[in-house]
Design a protein around this motif. Structure first.
Motif, PDB file in Angstrom:
ATOM      1  N   THR A   1     -12.940   6.118   3.899  1.00 14.45           N
ATOM      2  CA  THR A   1     -11.649   6.713   4.249  1.00 14.45           C
ATOM      3  C   THR A   1     -10.592   5.629   4.408  1.00 14.45           C
ATOM      4  N   ALA A   2     -10.965   4.497   5.032  1.00 13.56           N
ATOM      5  CA  ALA A   2     -10.024   3.381   5.176  1.00 13.56           C
ATOM      6  C   ALA A   2      -9.653   2.811   3.810  1.00 13.56           C
ATOM      7  N   MET A   3     -10.632   2.701   2.911  1.00 15.23           N
ATOM      8  CA  MET A   3     -10.367   2.230   1.559  1.00 15.23           C
ATOM      9  C   MET A   3      -9.413   3.182   0.842  1.00 15.23           C
ATOM     10  N   GLN A   4      -9.648   4.456   1.028  1.00 16.81           N
ATOM     11  CA  GLN A   4      -8.802   5.464   0.390  1.00 16.81           C
ATOM     12  C   GLN A   4      -7.369   5.362   0.915  1.00 16.81           C
ATOM     13  N   ASP A   5      -7.214   5.174   2.223  1.00 18.68           N
ATOM     14  CA  ASP A   5      -5.873   5.017   2.796  1.00 18.68           C
ATOM     15  C   ASP A   5      -5.187   3.772   2.238  1.00 18.68           C
ATOM     16  N   SER A   6      -5.931   2.686   2.081  1.00 14.45           N
ATOM     17  CA  SER A   6      -5.370   1.456   1.509  1.00 14.45           C
ATOM     18  C   SER A   6      -4.934   1.681   0.065  1.00 14.45           C
ATOM     19  N   LEU A   7      -5.781   2.359  -0.688  1.00 14.51           N
ATOM     20  CA  LEU A   7      -5.421   2.663  -2.083  1.00 14.51           C
ATOM     21  C   LEU A   7      -4.173   3.533  -2.151  1.00 14.51           C
ATOM     22  N   ARG A   8      -4.084   4.496  -1.256  1.00 18.07           N
ATOM     23  CA  ARG A   8      -2.905   5.367  -1.231  1.00 18.07           C
ATOM     24  C   ARG A   8      -1.651   4.532  -0.955  1.00 18.07           C
ATOM     25  N   GLY A   9      -1.748   3.568  -0.028  1.00 20.82           N
ATOM     26  CA  GLY A   9      -0.610   2.689   0.259  1.00 20.82           C
ATOM     27  C   GLY A   9      -0.248   1.818  -0.924  1.00 20.82           C
ATOM     28  N   ILE A  10      -1.247   1.297  -1.618  1.00 23.37           N
ATOM     29  CA  ILE A  10      -0.991   0.468  -2.798  1.00 23.37           C
ATOM     30  C   ILE A  10      -0.314   1.281  -3.892  1.00 23.37           C
ATOM     31  N   VAL A  11      -0.818   2.477  -4.124  1.00 25.91           N
ATOM     32  CA  VAL A  11      -0.221   3.336  -5.160  1.00 25.91           C
ATOM     33  C   VAL A  11       1.216   3.683  -4.806  1.00 25.91           C
ATOM     34  N   THR A  12       1.479   3.955  -3.542  1.00 22.29           N
ATOM     35  CA  THR A  12       2.845   4.268  -3.110  1.00 22.29           C
ATOM     36  C   THR A  12       3.762   3.071  -3.336  1.00 22.29           C
ATOM     37  N   SER A  13       3.275   1.862  -3.016  1.00 22.36           N
ATOM     38  CA  SER A  13       4.073   0.650  -3.227  1.00 22.36           C
ATOM     39  C   SER A  13       4.356   0.418  -4.701  1.00 22.36           C
ATOM     40  N   VAL A  14       3.369   0.627  -5.528  1.00 20.52           N
ATOM     41  CA  VAL A  14       3.544   0.443  -6.974  1.00 20.52           C
ATOM     42  C   VAL A  14       4.560   1.453  -7.503  1.00 20.52           C
ATOM     43  N   ARG A  15       4.464   2.696  -7.042  1.00 11.99           N
ATOM     44  CA  ARG A  15       5.426   3.720  -7.507  1.00 11.99           C
ATOM     45  C   ARG A  15       6.845   3.378  -7.093  1.00 11.99           C
ATOM     46  N   ARG A  16       7.009   2.885  -5.871  1.00 12.44           N
ATOM     47  CA  ARG A  16       8.359   2.482  -5.411  1.00 12.44           C
ATOM     48  C   ARG A  16       8.876   1.335  -6.255  1.00 12.44           C
ATOM     49  N   GLY A  17       7.996   0.373  -6.583  1.00 10.96           N
ATOM     50  CA  GLY A  17       8.397  -0.757  -7.407  1.00 10.96           C
ATOM     51  C   GLY A  17       8.791  -0.332  -8.807  1.00 10.96           C
ATOM     52  N   VAL A  18       8.102   0.635  -9.352  1.00 11.41           N
ATOM     53  CA  VAL A  18       8.418   1.118 -10.692  1.00 11.41           C
ATOM     54  C   VAL A  18       9.724   1.891 -10.695  1.00 11.41           C
ATOM     55  N   GLU A  19       9.973   2.647  -9.639  1.00 11.49           N
ATOM     56  CA  GLU A  19      11.180   3.471  -9.558  1.00 11.49           C
ATOM     57  C   GLU A  19      12.434   2.632  -9.356  1.00 11.49           C
ATOM     58  N   SER A  20      12.277   1.430  -8.761  1.00 11.80           N
ATOM     59  CA  SER A  20      13.473   0.640  -8.492  1.00 11.80           C
ATOM     60  C   SER A  20      13.772  -0.377  -9.550  1.00 11.80           C
TER      61      SER A  20
END
Length: 96
Positions: free
Chosen positions: A77-96
């Motif tokens: 579950t902790a790994m999944q939360d970390s992955l979710r944070g990484i994916v969110t960061s990558v999406r923000r980086g792509v959008e900007s």
């Protein structure tokens, strides 16, 4: 007297066989319960990892215990939360 002794031996033998059968049945029940308590949470962990591997980061694990299997699920579950944070960061980086 000989007949009484034979009846007592026969009764004792039946009692011993009965107790042995009961012990075997209780052993089988205990083994089944222990096996089930391990395999069910592991199956949930495998299901969670498969969903995460398929890209579903919204899947959540069920209730967890404090044993090794519970710790495994908490780590997943902790790994999944970390992955979710990484994916969110990558999406923000792509959008900007």
């Amino acid at each position: 007297a000989k007949r009484d002794t034979a009846d007592e031996v026969s009764g004792a033998r039946a009692l011993i066989i009965g107790f042995a059968a009961l012990a075997v049945l209780l052993g089988i029940l205990f083994a089944w319960l222990v096996t089930r308590s391990i395999t069910r949470p592991l199956a949930a962990a495998v299901g969670l990892t498969r969903r995460v591997a398929a890209g579903d980061l919204s899947a959540r694990a069920g209730a967890v215990g404090k044993d090794e299997v519970g710790q495994l699920i908490q780590s997943l579950t902790a790994m999944q939360d970390s992955l979710r944070g990484i994916v969110t960061s990558v999406r923000r980086g792509v959008e900007s």
